[in-house]
Design a protein around this motif. Structure first.
Motif, short mmCIF file in Angstrom:
data_model
loop_
_atom_site.label_atom_id
_atom_site.label_comp_id
_atom_site.label_asym_id
_atom_site.label_seq_id
_atom_site.Cartn_x
_atom_site.Cartn_y
_atom_site.Cartn_z
N THR A 305 0.84 -1.20 0.00
CA THR A 305 0.00 0.00 0.00
C THR A 305 0.88 1.25 0.00
O THR A 305 1.81 1.36 0.79
CB THR A 305 -0.92 0.01 1.24
OG1 THR A 305 -1.74 -1.17 1.22
CG2 THR A 305 -1.81 1.25 1.24
N SER A 355 -5.00 1.06 -1.35
CA SER A 355 -5.53 0.66 -0.05
C SER A 355 -5.57 -0.86 0.02
O SER A 355 -5.73 -1.54 -1.00
CB SER A 355 -6.94 1.24 0.19
OG SER A 355 -7.84 0.73 -0.78
N ASP A 356 -5.41 -1.39 1.24
CA ASP A 356 -5.55 -2.84 1.50
C ASP A 356 -4.68 -3.67 0.56
O ASP A 356 -5.12 -4.71 0.04
CB ASP A 356 -7.01 -3.27 1.38
CG ASP A 356 -7.91 -2.53 2.35
OD1 ASP A 356 -7.43 -2.21 3.46
OD2 ASP A 356 -9.07 -2.24 1.99
#
Length: 368
Positions: A305, A355-356
């Motif tokens: 990320t 993200s993630d």
């Protein structure tokens, strides 16, 4: 767009201000002429109602009565000169202050521009320009510093692979009886270092091209689905080397008016970026569709990320996500900056999100 809109608004405000000044000027002249005529008429009535017995004042008033037209014209013209001087001198003084303030914008300092209260609007506009100039100058200095640092890094890095290539080739030349396995090993190392040397030299050329050329588009209508299929096919060996797979999720045809050569460079940069930073053994997903009259393409890969502070700078010139110079990941930090310029020249946008453990680049282009 915002700059041109602000310029139009500024011109409109300047026009309205000039019209107000002309209105005040004509109003002052009219008021002065009216006062002179009323004063002359009132003086005539007052003097007529008084019985005079001679004297200097009577002689003066008699002379004024005899030459009343010339006296009134003289007083009106005198007033006109004074009023005109007042309305011309102040704008001239303000213009001089404005020119001095504008001249200071050539080398803006830390102190804000200060003008008289009557010029507060001009002061605000000049300070906005000053702040923008300071921001641009600061950004230019930072970009120049990043470029200089990068050139220094590249120049330093050129020595390492070059020294290795020379060393191993010299060893192969001086030791003709080396076993075949050692010869093959040393040859492979020399080739690997030579390829790294080629990459570094290409980065130098990339910097030069970006600084000295202006990108111009030669548009034609093409099928983006077919174009991306070809791009993915060409990147097959690179993805395989990193243990990656690539899947296309595209409509059967996705037509777009663009410069195929330049847009190919955008896709090349995005796919190369995915090959550098994707987690080995994962999938790179490319999808496309037409939405709200636009063509939308997304490039999604699994990887570390990206922090928001780095995500905000991802499309800056010479910014590298991986600042380490010891790896073969990344280039001169120009790929995404060039991609952004090309996409924006097409009238589109490019953005990044992370993200993630996933990174997604979204390219939006106008539909034909």
């Amino acid at each position: 767009m915002n700059d041109s809109l602000n310029a139009v608004k500024a011109q409109e405000r300047a026009r309205r201000s000039a019209m107000r000044q002309w209105g005040f000027y004509l109003l002052a002249l009219t008021a002065w002429v009216t006062v002179v005529i009323v004063a002359a008429f009132a003086g005539f009535l007052i003097c007529s109602s008084v019985t005079w017995y001679g004297g200097p004042l009577y002689s003066l008033l008699t002379w004024i009565r005899d030459y009343i037209v010339f006296v009134v014209l003289f007083v009106v013209l005198s007033g006109w000169v004074v009023i005109s001087w007042f309305f011309i001198a102040r704008p001239a003084r303000n213009l001089s202050l404005l020119l001095n303030a504008a001249g200071a914008l050539a080398h803006p300092g830390d102190e804000p521009i200060s003008l008289p209260p009557s010029m507060s609007e001009a002061q605000d506009q000049l300070n906005l320009v000053r702040e923008q100039a300071l921001r641009d100058a600061r950004a230019a200095r930072e970009a120049e510093q990043r470029k200089n640092d990068l050139v220094v890094y590249l120049a330093h890095d050129l020595k390492t692979p070059l020294t290795s290539v020379i060393g191993y080739l010299t060893l192969l030349r001086d030791e003709p009886d080396l076993p075949a396995e050692f010869r093959a090993r040393y040859t492979g190392i020399a080739l690997d270092k030579a390829e790294r040397l080629e990459d570094l030299i290409n980065e130098f050329f990339e910097i030069t091209r970006f600084n000295l050329t202006h990108i111009e588009l030669e548009k034609q209508t093409i099928d983006l689905t077919l174009m991306l299929e070809q791009e993915v096919s060409e990147f097959g060996p690179i993805f395989a080397e990193s243990g990656l797979t690539c899947r296309l999720c595209m409509p059967k045809k996705l037509m777009c008016s663009c410069d195929p050569e330049k847009l190919s460079r955008v896709f090349d940069n995005l796919l190369r970026n995915a090959s550098y930073y994707s987690t080995p053994g994962t999938e790179v997903l490319i999808s496309g569709c037409r939405s709200a009259g636009e063509t939308v393409l997304t490039f999604k890969n699994s990887g570390r990320t990206i922090p928001q502070e780095k995500l905000d700078r991802l499309f800056e010139q010479f910014f590298r996500l991986d600042s380490s110079r010891g790896t073969r990941t990344g280039g001169a930090g120009l790929g995404l900056a060039i991609a952004k310029e090309i996409v924006e020249l097409h009238g589109g946008t490019i953005s990044a999100a992370s993200s993630d453990g996933t990174v997604t680049f979204t390219v939006t282009l106008p539909s034909p």
